[in-house]
Design a protein around this motif. Structure first.
Motif, PDB file in Angstrom:
ATOM      1  N   LEU A 153      52.433  37.792  24.635  1.00 51.40           N
ATOM      2  CA  LEU A 153      52.583  39.096  25.282  1.00 51.40           C
ATOM      3  C   LEU A 153      54.056  39.469  25.422  1.00 51.40           C
ATOM      4  N   GLN A 154      54.868  38.520  25.850  1.00 51.12           N
ATOM      5  CA  GLN A 154      56.292  38.788  26.010  1.00 51.12           C
ATOM      6  C   GLN A 154      56.955  39.054  24.660  1.00 51.12           C
ATOM      7  N   GLU A 155      56.553  38.320  23.630  1.00 50.74           N
ATOM      8  CA  GLU A 155      57.106  38.536  22.293  1.00 50.74           C
ATOM      9  C   GLU A 155      56.812  39.937  21.799  1.00 50.74           C
ATOM     10  N   TRP A 156      55.662  40.484  22.163  1.00 45.03           N
ATOM     11  CA  TRP A 156      55.265  41.819  21.717  1.00 45.03           C
ATOM     12  C   TRP A 156      55.792  42.933  22.613  1.00 45.03           C
ATOM     13  N   GLY A 157      56.427  42.570  23.738  1.00 47.27           N
ATOM     14  CA  GLY A 157      57.048  43.587  24.573  1.00 47.27           C
ATOM     15  C   GLY A 157      56.321  43.898  25.856  1.00 47.27           C
ATOM     16  N   ALA A 158      55.422  43.008  26.300  1.00 46.66           N
ATOM     17  CA  ALA A 158      54.667  43.236  27.534  1.00 46.66           C
ATOM     18  C   ALA A 158      55.157  42.316  28.648  1.00 46.66           C
ATOM     19  N   GLU A 159      54.927  42.747  29.873  1.00 49.87           N
ATOM     20  CA  GLU A 159      55.093  41.872  31.028  1.00 49.87           C
ATOM     21  C   GLU A 159      53.807  41.080  31.207  1.00 49.87           C
ATOM     22  N   THR A 160      53.876  39.982  31.952  1.00 49.62           N
ATOM     23  CA  THR A 160      52.691  39.135  32.106  1.00 49.62           C
ATOM     24  C   THR A 160      52.415  38.829  33.571  1.00 49.62           C
ATOM     25  N   LEU A 161      51.151  38.695  33.850  1.00 48.08           N
ATOM     26  CA  LEU A 161      50.672  38.256  35.159  1.00 48.08           C
ATOM     27  C   LEU A 161      49.612  37.196  34.889  1.00 48.08           C
ATOM     28  N   VAL A 162      49.944  35.938  35.180  1.00 50.89           N
ATOM     29  CA  VAL A 162      49.031  34.828  34.896  1.00 50.89           C
ATOM     30  C   VAL A 162      48.418  34.350  36.209  1.00 50.89           C
ATOM     31  N   TYR A 163      47.095  34.326  36.255  1.00 50.16           N
ATOM     32  CA  TYR A 163      46.365  33.895  37.446  1.00 50.16           C
ATOM     33  C   TYR A 163      46.143  32.382  37.413  1.00 50.16           C
ATOM     34  N   PRO A 164      45.997  31.777  38.577  1.00 50.70           N
ATOM     35  CA  PRO A 164      45.576  30.370  38.599  1.00 50.70           C
ATOM     36  C   PRO A 164      44.183  30.240  37.998  1.00 50.70           C
ATOM     37  N   VAL A 165      43.840  29.027  37.594  1.00 47.67           N
ATOM     38  CA  VAL A 165      42.516  28.786  37.014  1.00 47.67           C
ATOM     39  C   VAL A 165      41.431  29.172  38.023  1.00 47.67           C
ATOM     40  N   VAL A 166      40.475  29.966  37.550  1.00 45.19           N
ATOM     41  CA  VAL A 166      39.337  30.381  38.377  1.00 45.19           C
ATOM     42  C   VAL A 166      38.139  29.515  38.016  1.00 45.19           C
ATOM     43  N   LYS A 167      37.481  28.964  39.009  1.00 47.87           N
ATOM     44  CA  LYS A 167      36.299  28.152  38.762  1.00 47.87           C
ATOM     45  C   LYS A 167      35.144  29.035  38.285  1.00 47.87           C
ATOM     46  N   ASP A 168      34.168  28.400  37.670  1.00 48.82           N
ATOM     47  CA  ASP A 168      33.029  29.135  37.116  1.00 48.82           C
ATOM     48  C   ASP A 168      32.053  29.531  38.223  1.00 48.82           C
ATOM     49  N   ARG A 169      32.544  30.404  39.096  1.00 49.64           N
ATOM     50  CA  ARG A 169      31.705  30.977  40.151  1.00 49.64           C
ATOM     51  C   ARG A 169      31.820  32.488  40.061  1.00 49.64           C
ATOM     52  N   LEU A 170      30.686  33.149  39.987  1.00 48.80           N
ATOM     53  CA  LEU A 170      30.679  34.583  39.741  1.00 48.80           C
ATOM     54  C   LEU A 170      31.491  35.361  40.767  1.00 48.80           C
ATOM     55  N   PRO A 171      31.383  35.096  42.070  1.00 41.92           N
ATOM     56  CA  PRO A 171      32.199  35.862  43.035  1.00 41.92           C
ATOM     57  C   PRO A 171      33.705  35.702  42.794  1.00 41.92           C
ATOM     58  N   ASP A 172      34.135  34.494  42.432  1.00 44.81           N
ATOM     59  CA  ASP A 172      35.560  34.267  42.179  1.00 44.81           C
ATOM     60  C   ASP A 172      36.022  35.032  40.940  1.00 44.81           C
ATOM     61  N   LEU A 173      35.189  35.034  39.908  1.00 45.27           N
ATOM     62  CA  LEU A 173      35.527  35.767  38.686  1.00 45.27           C
ATOM     63  C   LEU A 173      35.593  37.264  38.966  1.00 45.27           C
ATOM     64  N   GLN A 174      34.630  37.775  39.737  1.00 45.66           N
ATOM     65  CA  GLN A 174      34.627  39.197  40.072  1.00 45.66           C
ATOM     66  C   GLN A 174      35.866  39.580  40.871  1.00 45.66           C
ATOM     67  N   SER A 175      36.252  38.740  41.805  1.00 43.53           N
ATOM     68  CA  SER A 175      37.419  39.030  42.644  1.00 43.53           C
ATOM     69  C   SER A 175      38.697  39.062  41.810  1.00 43.53           C
ATOM     70  N   SER A 176      38.859  38.088  40.908  1.00 41.31           N
ATOM     71  CA  SER A 176      40.059  38.058  40.068  1.00 41.31           C
ATOM     72  C   SER A 176      40.087  39.245  39.115  1.00 41.31           C
ATOM     73  N   LEU A 177      38.938  39.597  38.553  1.00 46.64           N
ATOM     74  CA  LEU A 177      38.873  40.747  37.649  1.00 46.64           C
ATOM     75  C   LEU A 177      39.220  42.032  38.387  1.00 46.64           C
ATOM     76  N   ASP A 178      38.698  42.208  39.596  1.00 46.78           N
ATOM     77  CA  ASP A 178      39.007  43.409  40.380  1.00 46.78           C
ATOM     78  C   ASP A 178      40.509  43.511  40.652  1.00 46.78           C
ATOM     79  N   ASP A 179      41.116  42.395  41.009  1.00 46.33           N
ATOM     80  CA  ASP A 179      42.545  42.391  41.301  1.00 46.33           C
ATOM     81  C   ASP A 179      43.355  42.731  40.051  1.00 46.33           C
ATOM     82  N   ALA A 180      42.976  42.143  38.922  1.00 44.04           N
ATOM     83  CA  ALA A 180      43.703  42.389  37.673  1.00 44.04           C
ATOM     84  C   ALA A 180      43.563  43.838  37.221  1.00 44.04           C
ATOM     85  N   LEU A 181      42.385  44.419  37.405  1.00 37.24           N
ATOM     86  CA  LEU A 181      42.173  45.809  36.998  1.00 37.24           C
ATOM     87  C   LEU A 181      43.030  46.772  37.817  1.00 37.24           C
TER      88      LEU A 181
END
Length: 412
Positions: free
Chosen positions: A206-234
């Motif tokens: 991403l940086q090589e192509w000219g973008a900034e990056t935001l890397v999240y910590p590893v999210v466990k395979d739990r649907l509520p956690d995935l939904q929360s991280s996706l909402d924040d990223a969006l």
């Protein structure tokens, strides 16, 4: 969820379908000139200065009065500096009493320091003099909108009196790794664990192509956690990337989550590696679920995310150097789809050669030695040793090694 082979798109079809529905609005920001290198200019930039302010010398030499030469070459042995002439180096203004410049190559001084002028052609009034505004004029275009600002531009902009530049704001790419088995880099994996290494690769791309990056910590395979991280990223990012949960495992929630929330969703492309990639548009933003294996993740980044970053920047995707290279081994395709084949390209006196790095090659060697790619089309099952392929160089032609090879290599 189940991957349906009958619904696979080609890479080109999936990318086109997403781009047709995505309407990015590139933002602008103002940066100081010293921080603008490599950025995309958001609007035409014009000079504020007039250079030279009055006039300047084009060469190193002396400035003289043309009137002193109208009747022929004067005797200059008695000339006194700053009375009869002045030094006028390249770029220098000089006293208004003088109007013409003679090059230093046409000057000599004798042992007593007396000036002698030797010119082969008649003196022209105003020769080697830049008039006011000869180099820059107020309002003159310096850099066009859409241009990438290079070091040469920086010097020109500085000369033109530009202190700040409006540039296209870098898109923010968010990356969310997921998986119960993943541990961060630097942590020694135990039985049943794996190192989450894709985030550092994805961020680097991403940086090589000219973008900034935001890397999240590893999210466990739990649907509520995935939904929360996706909402924040969006809320924060322009492009959202997830990694994991894209195939047919019991805890592969991500593809299902994207399908439920997207206005456009495509799960599966007819390209190996990386079949289970999911491409979606969620809340008006592209969301890509990358496959977990590192090279499969790289492939999806290469054909999809790279194009999205450059589209957000308003730029055309740069084309890599492509060379014809002769395969050194037979290659069999593992599936009837497009196939990303890693290559180690080198040069001999006969031309370019390509050592295929196939599924049989140890992963570490394949990743370390890969310096080129070729995509084998869906309509063929194999390529033979000696066949010429179009090798797309990842790092430029200057990085390809020259080697000595015994025997003859003949391209078909």
């Amino acid at each position: 969820m189940t991957l349906d082979r009958n619904r696979y798109m080609t890479r080109a079809e999936a990318l086109q379908a997403l781009i047709e529905r995505w309407k990015p609005e590139p933002a602008r920001e103002t940066v100081v000139l010293a921080q603008s290198q490599g950025r995309i200019c958001a609007g035409d930039v014009f000079s504020r200065n007039c250079l030279p302010v009055c006039r300047s010398s084009q060469v190193d030499g002396i400035a003289v009065r043309f009137a002193d030469f109208e009747s022929g070459m004067p005797r200059t042995e008695s000339w006194i500096k700053d009375r009869d002439y002045v030094v006028a180096d390249t770029g220098d203004d000089f006293d208004d009493r003088f109007d013409t410049v003679i090059r230093v190559e046409d000057l000599t001084y004798d042992h007593a320091g007396r000036l002698h002028i030797s010119i082969s052609e008649p003196l022209q009034k105003g020769q080697f003099v830049n008039p006011r505004g000869a180099l820059l004029r107020p309002g003159e275009l310096l850099v066009r909108a859409g241009a990438t600002i290079r070091p040469l531009h920086l010097g020109l902009l500085a000369a033109g009196g530009v202190r700040e530049v409006q540039v296209v704001k870098k898109p923010l790419g968010a990356f969310i790794p997921s998986g119960n088995e993943l541990v961060p880099p630097g942590v020694e994996p135990q039985r049943g664990q794996n190192v989450e290494s894709n985030s550092i690769m994805v961020a680097g791309l991403l940086q090589e192509w000219g973008a900034e990056t935001l890397v999240y910590p590893v999210v466990k395979d739990r649907l509520p956690d995935l939904q929360s991280s996706l909402d924040d990223a969006l809320q924060k990012a322009d492009i959202v990337l997830l990694n994991g949960g894209s195939s047919k495992g019991r805890e592969d929630y991500v593809a299902k989550l994207l399908q439920e929330r997207s206005s456009f969703f495509q799960h599966g492309v007819a390209s190996v590696p990386g079949i289970p990639v999911a491409v979606a548009l969620v809340e008006g933003k592209p969301v890509i679920n990358l496959p977990g294996p590192p090279f499969a993740a790289f492939c999806a980044m290469d054909w999809c995310v790279r194009a999205l970053v450059y589209r957000q920047l308003g730029q055309t995707v740069p084309q890599r150097t492509i060379v014809p290279a002769v395969l050194q081994e037979d290659v069999s395709k593992p599936a009837p789809f497009e196939f990303y084949l890693r290559l180690k390209v080198f040069r001999t006196k006969e031309g370019y050669c390509a050592q295929p790095l196939t599924m049989k090659t140890r992963n570490a060697r394949a990743m370390a030695d890969c310096n080129a790619l070729t995509v084998l089309p869906a309509g063929i099952d194999s390529c033979e040793r000696g066949q010429t392929v179009r090798a797309e160089l990842l790092y430029g032609e200057e990085t390809i090694d020259m080697v000595t090879v015994d025997g003859n290599i003949n391209a078909l």
